[in-house]
Design a protein around this motif. Structure first.
Motif, PDB file in Angstrom:
ATOM      1  N   GLU A   1     132.618 -26.892  12.467  1.00 60.98           N
ATOM      2  CA  GLU A   1     132.045 -26.277  11.264  1.00 60.98           C
ATOM      3  C   GLU A   1     131.228 -25.034  11.626  1.00 60.98           C
ATOM      4  O   GLU A   1     131.367 -23.981  11.004  1.00 60.98           O
ATOM      5  N   ARG A   2     130.370 -25.135  12.653  1.00 60.92           N
ATOM      6  CA  ARG A   2     129.552 -23.995  13.082  1.00 60.92           C
ATOM      7  C   ARG A   2     130.417 -22.897  13.697  1.00 60.92           C
ATOM      8  O   ARG A   2     130.196 -21.707  13.456  1.00 60.92           O
ATOM      9  N   PHE A   3     131.406 -23.297  14.478  1.00 63.11           N
ATOM     10  CA  PHE A   3     132.280 -22.333  15.151  1.00 63.11           C
ATOM     11  C   PHE A   3     133.072 -21.517  14.134  1.00 63.11           C
ATOM     12  O   PHE A   3     133.129 -20.289  14.207  1.00 63.11           O
ATOM     13  N   VAL A   4     133.669 -22.188  13.161  1.00 65.04           N
ATOM     14  CA  VAL A   4     134.491 -21.504  12.155  1.00 65.04           C
ATOM     15  C   VAL A   4     133.621 -20.681  11.200  1.00 65.04           C
ATOM     16  O   VAL A   4     134.050 -19.640  10.705  1.00 65.04           O
ATOM     17  N   ALA A   5     132.376 -21.113  10.968  1.00 70.38           N
ATOM     18  CA  ALA A   5     131.463 -20.356  10.101  1.00 70.38           C
ATOM     19  C   ALA A   5     131.214 -18.951  10.662  1.00 70.38           C
ATOM     20  O   ALA A   5     131.022 -18.004   9.898  1.00 70.38           O
ATOM     21  N   GLY A   6     131.244 -18.807  11.965  1.00 67.52           N
ATOM     22  CA  GLY A   6     131.095 -17.478  12.579  1.00 67.52           C
ATOM     23  C   GLY A   6     132.217 -16.539  12.159  1.00 67.52           C
ATOM     24  O   GLY A   6     131.983 -15.357  11.898  1.00 67.52           O
ATOM     25  N   PHE A   7     133.433 -17.061  12.091  1.00 67.73           N
ATOM     26  CA  PHE A   7     134.555 -16.236  11.634  1.00 67.73           C
ATOM     27  C   PHE A   7     134.381 -15.855  10.164  1.00 67.73           C
ATOM     28  O   PHE A   7     134.683 -14.726   9.768  1.00 67.73           O
ATOM     29  N   ASP A   8     133.900 -16.801   9.365  1.00 72.39           N
ATOM     30  CA  ASP A   8     133.657 -16.497   7.946  1.00 72.39           C
ATOM     31  C   ASP A   8     132.651 -15.354   7.813  1.00 72.39           C
ATOM     32  O   ASP A   8     132.842 -14.441   7.013  1.00 72.39           O
ATOM     33  N   ASP A   9     131.575 -15.407   8.599  1.00 71.55           N
ATOM     34  CA  ASP A   9     130.538 -14.384   8.522  1.00 71.55           C
ATOM     35  C   ASP A   9     131.064 -13.002   8.907  1.00 71.55           C
ATOM     36  O   ASP A   9     130.763 -12.006   8.262  1.00 71.55           O
ATOM     37  N   VAL A  10     131.851 -12.960   9.967  1.00 70.35           N
ATOM     38  CA  VAL A  10     132.342 -11.675  10.462  1.00 70.35           C
ATOM     39  C   VAL A  10     133.457 -11.124   9.573  1.00 70.35           C
ATOM     40  O   VAL A  10     133.521  -9.919   9.307  1.00 70.35           O
ATOM     41  N   LEU A  11     134.331 -11.976   9.099  1.00 70.73           N
ATOM     42  CA  LEU A  11     135.499 -11.505   8.358  1.00 70.73           C
ATOM     43  C   LEU A  11     135.271 -11.382   6.847  1.00 70.73           C
ATOM     44  O   LEU A  11     136.093 -10.775   6.164  1.00 70.73           O
ATOM     45  N   ALA A  12     134.176 -11.910   6.303  1.00 70.43           N
ATOM     46  CA  ALA A  12     133.930 -11.838   4.853  1.00 70.43           C
ATOM     47  C   ALA A  12     133.942 -10.400   4.326  1.00 70.43           C
ATOM     48  O   ALA A  12     134.591 -10.125   3.310  1.00 70.43           O
ATOM     49  N   PRO A  13     133.272  -9.427   4.980  1.00 78.02           N
ATOM     50  CA  PRO A  13     133.327  -8.051   4.461  1.00 78.02           C
ATOM     51  C   PRO A  13     134.732  -7.456   4.506  1.00 78.02           C
ATOM     52  O   PRO A  13     135.141  -6.729   3.599  1.00 78.02           O
ATOM     53  N   ILE A  14     135.477  -7.795   5.542  1.00 79.17           N
ATOM     54  CA  ILE A  14     136.839  -7.268   5.673  1.00 79.17           C
ATOM     55  C   ILE A  14     137.733  -7.861   4.587  1.00 79.17           C
ATOM     56  O   ILE A  14     138.488  -7.145   3.922  1.00 79.17           O
ATOM     57  N   LEU A  15     137.635  -9.147   4.386  1.00 82.20           N
ATOM     58  CA  LEU A  15     138.462  -9.804   3.362  1.00 82.20           C
ATOM     59  C   LEU A  15     138.074  -9.347   1.958  1.00 82.20           C
ATOM     60  O   LEU A  15     138.941  -9.177   1.100  1.00 82.20           O
ATOM     61  N   ALA A  16     136.788  -9.120   1.714  1.00 85.13           N
ATOM     62  CA  ALA A  16     136.354  -8.623   0.406  1.00 85.13           C
ATOM     63  C   ALA A  16     136.912  -7.225   0.152  1.00 85.13           C
ATOM     64  O   ALA A  16     137.333  -6.903  -0.963  1.00 85.13           O
TER      65      ALA A  16
END
Length: 179
Positions: A29-44
C-alpha cells in the motif's frame, strides 16, 4: 503534504488495480502510494489533454507556447481574452491574409474595436480592350479603428499588421478614435 502536488489525488489509485491479496499488505500500500503521488499530475494532465489544444481553455503558459506554433508573439499587456482570441483565429487570419476582409478581421481581433477600411484599389473585368481601369490612379489605404479607449490600442503592432497585409507600394494611414 501528501504527494507532489498538494491535494491532487490519483483518480484511479494503483492499489485498487492490484489483486485483493496485495491490497491488504501495508508495505505494498505504501509502495504503490508513491507511484500515485508522482503520477497524479501527469495523469490529470493527460485526462485534460484535449483542453490544452483549445486556445479558450488552455492554461496561460501553454497558450504562449501554442502561439509560437502559429508564428504569433502575444503582447504581455493584453487581456487574456484577447490573447486567446488571437491564437484561436490565427489560422483563419492566415487564410485571409492580403485581403481587405482579412486585414479588417485581424485588426478587430488585435484591438477589440470596430475597423473601417477605405481602399483605393479595385478589381474589374471587361470584354472590350482598352476599358477604363478600376480603382484610383494613386494607391492608398486608410484604416479607422473605433474603440472606447484609444490609448489601449498598440499602434506599433497595428501599423506593422497593416504594413504586412498591404502591397509595398501602397501608402497607408491608421486613425484611432472613439465610436
Amino acid at each position: 503534504m501528501r504527494g507532489m502536488v498538494a491535494g491532487l489525488a490519483n483518480a484511479s489509485p494503483f492499489l485498487e488495480m492490484l489483486p485483493a491479496i496485495f491490497q491488504e499488505d501495508p508495505f505494498t500500500e505504501r509502495f504503490v502510494a508513491g507511484f500515485d503521488d508522482v503520477l497524479a499530475p501527469i495523469l490529470a494532465t493527460l485526462d485534460c489533454l484535449v483542453d490544452y489544444f483549445d486556445p479558450y481553455l488552455a492554461p496561460e503558459d501553454f497558450l504562449e507556447w501554442m502561439a509560437s506554433w502559429v508564428g504569433i508573439e502575444l503582447e504581455e499587456g493584453w487581456p487574456i481574452e484577447r490573447r486567446r482570441a488571437v491564437v484561436a483565429t490565427a489560422v483563419e487570419m492566415y487564410r485571409m491574409r492580403g485581403t481587405v476582409a482579412g486585414l479588417r478581421a485581424n485588426l478587430q481581433v488585435l484591438t477589440g474595436g470596430r475597423v473601417e477600411i477605405a481602399d483605393s484599389g479595385a478589381v474589374g473585368w471587361s470584354r472590350s480592350p482598352g476599358a477604363d481601369m478600376p480603382g484610383e490612379a494613386s494607391p492608398r489605404l486608410a484604416v479607422r479603428i473605433r474603440v472606447h479607449d484609444p490609448s489601449s490600442v498598440p499602434m506599433d503592432l497595428v501599423d506593422s499588421a497593416v504594413a504586412a497585409a498591404k502591397p509595398a507600394h501602397v501608402v497607408h494611414r491608421v486613425e484611432v478614435d472613439r465610436p
